[in-house]
Design an enzyme around this catalytic site. Structure first.
Site, PDB file in Angstrom:
ATOM      1  N   TYR A 232     -20.231  -6.447   1.981  1.00  0.00           N
ATOM      2  CA  TYR A 232     -21.358  -5.982   2.807  1.00  0.00           C
ATOM      3  C   TYR A 232     -20.952  -5.841   4.275  1.00  0.00           C
ATOM      4  O   TYR A 232     -21.225  -4.830   4.924  1.00  0.00           O
ATOM      5  CB  TYR A 232     -22.502  -6.982   2.641  1.00  0.00           C
ATOM      6  CG  TYR A 232     -23.811  -6.575   3.274  1.00  0.00           C
ATOM      7  CD1 TYR A 232     -24.681  -5.718   2.617  1.00  0.00           C
ATOM      8  CD2 TYR A 232     -24.188  -7.074   4.522  1.00  0.00           C
ATOM      9  CE1 TYR A 232     -25.903  -5.361   3.185  1.00  0.00           C
ATOM     10  CE2 TYR A 232     -25.393  -6.726   5.095  1.00  0.00           C
ATOM     11  CZ  TYR A 232     -26.254  -5.867   4.430  1.00  0.00           C
ATOM     12  OH  TYR A 232     -27.449  -5.515   5.004  1.00  0.00           O
TER      13      TYR A 232
ATOM     14  N   LYS B  89     -20.766  -2.467   6.577  1.00  0.00           N
ATOM     15  CA  LYS B  89     -21.586  -2.322   7.791  1.00  0.00           C
ATOM     16  C   LYS B  89     -20.717  -2.122   9.035  1.00  0.00           C
ATOM     17  O   LYS B  89     -21.066  -1.356   9.931  1.00  0.00           O
ATOM     18  CB  LYS B  89     -22.510  -3.533   7.973  1.00  0.00           C
ATOM     19  CG  LYS B  89     -23.589  -3.659   6.891  1.00  0.00           C
ATOM     20  CD  LYS B  89     -24.508  -2.449   6.854  1.00  0.00           C
ATOM     21  CE  LYS B  89     -25.672  -2.627   5.898  1.00  0.00           C
ATOM     22  NZ  LYS B  89     -26.579  -1.467   5.840  1.00  0.00           N
TER      23      LYS B  89
HETATM   24  C1  BGC Z   1     -29.083  -8.742   5.133  1.00  0.00           C
HETATM   25  C2  BGC Z   1     -30.112  -9.815   4.912  1.00  0.00           C
HETATM   26  C3  BGC Z   1     -30.001 -10.882   5.990  1.00  0.00           C
HETATM   27  C4  BGC Z   1     -29.943 -10.304   7.374  1.00  0.00           C
HETATM   28  C5  BGC Z   1     -29.680 -11.340   8.445  1.00  0.00           C
HETATM   29  C6  BGC Z   1     -29.196  -8.243   6.539  1.00  0.00           C
HETATM   30  O1  BGC Z   1     -28.286  -7.209   6.771  1.00  0.00           O
HETATM   31  O2  BGC Z   1     -29.284  -7.687   4.193  1.00  0.00           O
HETATM   32  O3  BGC Z   1     -29.942 -10.387   3.625  1.00  0.00           O
HETATM   33  O4  BGC Z   1     -31.121 -11.757   5.905  1.00  0.00           O
HETATM   34  O5  BGC Z   1     -28.953  -9.311   7.423  1.00  0.00           O
HETATM   35  O6  BGC Z   1     -28.638 -12.206   8.120  1.00  0.00           O
END
Ligand code: BGC
Length: 268
Positions: free
Chosen positions: A168, A172
């Site tokens: 993730y 990002k």
């Molecule tokens: C995530 C969430 C998380 C948030 C802050 C987001 O990008 O998808 O799961 O709560 O970031 O950490």
């Protein structure tokens, strides 16, 4: 009496991942502000139809489309649907995103690939299809100062490392540089490209973190402003970024996170 002009009157927006969460909030807000909305969903047709009904009930226009943003033909179909249904495209909201969390030592190639496909390749494919359309349309000064607007919904985790979420955060972080590079490269066409990086927004993606007292406390300890965000917090900024009020804003990331990126543990 003259009807008050809505802020996105007669604009057309494609919102990916619009059947729930932040995407839903943005789709509803853009519909309310007068934009025709293409509501993209992947799995949840009923939820997408509900968003469409809500937009229509508020006097707006919307169409739903099932598409996997990580597939080239699907991404093109999203943009083609905007043109086919509404005659043009003004705004792309690259919102669709997923998590497939795993400790790094256990992370499978499939978990890695799935997140990269949806969260990074998807935004690339949709942005490319939209940008080609914006270049073709050009600037129409009576409509907007820009030829088009691309907004990436990223995450605070484009700058905050996050153990257990390597796929993730990598996606990002990639989105962040994709956004900036496109902003630089497409400015000459008067295409504005920006990012919104949400913090903890109450949606199903992080439900397991906020639904229990203990998780909620932990989350709140990471947010100086003292509340978990709502999709509307993000939608308000997205609407503004898409208007000519933000005409001189391109290549920017707006962190909408209640201060999560301020190193709260140093606040004591
Ligand atoms: C995530 C969430 C998380 C948030 C802050 C987001 O990008 O998808 O799961 O709560 O970031 O950490």
């Amino acid at each position: 009496m003259k009807k008050e002009q809505k802020r996105l009157q007669d604009k057309v927006a494609v919102v990916t991942g619009a059947s729930s969460g932040i995407g839903r909030g943005i789709a509803l807000a853009m519909g309310r502000e007068g934009a025709g909305v293409v509501i993209n969903y992947h799995g949840h047709q009923e939820s997408a139809e509900e968003v469409k009904q809500l937009i229509e009930a508020a006097g707006g226009q919307a169409v739903t489309l099932r598409a996997d943003v990580g597939q080239e033909a699907d991404a093109q179909l999203l943009i083609d649907t905007a043109i086919g249904h509404f005659g043009r495209l003004d705004i792309l909201i690259n919102n669709a995103g997923i998590q497939r969390d795993a400790a790094f030592l256990e992370m499978t190639l499939e978990q890695w690939q799935k997140v990269i496909d949806t969260n990074l390749t998807g935004p690339f494919l949709c942005a490319r299809a939209a940008a080609r359309e914006f270049v073709k349309q050009g600037v129409q000064p009576e409509r907007s100062k820009a030829a088009g607007n691309i907004i990436f919904i990223s995450s605070v985790h484009d700058v905050i490392p996050w153990a257990g979420h390597a796929n993730y955060t990598a996606a990002k972080g990639g989105v962040q540089m994709l956004m900036k590079t496109l902003a630089q490269e497409l400015a000459k066409y008067k295409i504005r490209v920006n990012g919104i990086s949400p913090g903890a927004i109450k949606t199903h993606i992080n439900q397991q973190d906020w639904e229990l007292e203990e998780g909620r406390k932990k989350m709140l300890s990471q947010i100086p402003y003292g509340r978990i965000g709502n999709p509307e917090d993000i939608a308000n900024v997205a609407v503004w970024l898409a208007t000519d009020e933000a005409d001189y804003v391109t290549g920017a990331t707006i962190y909408v996170d209640g201060g999560m990126t301020l190193y709260p543990s140093f606040g004591e």
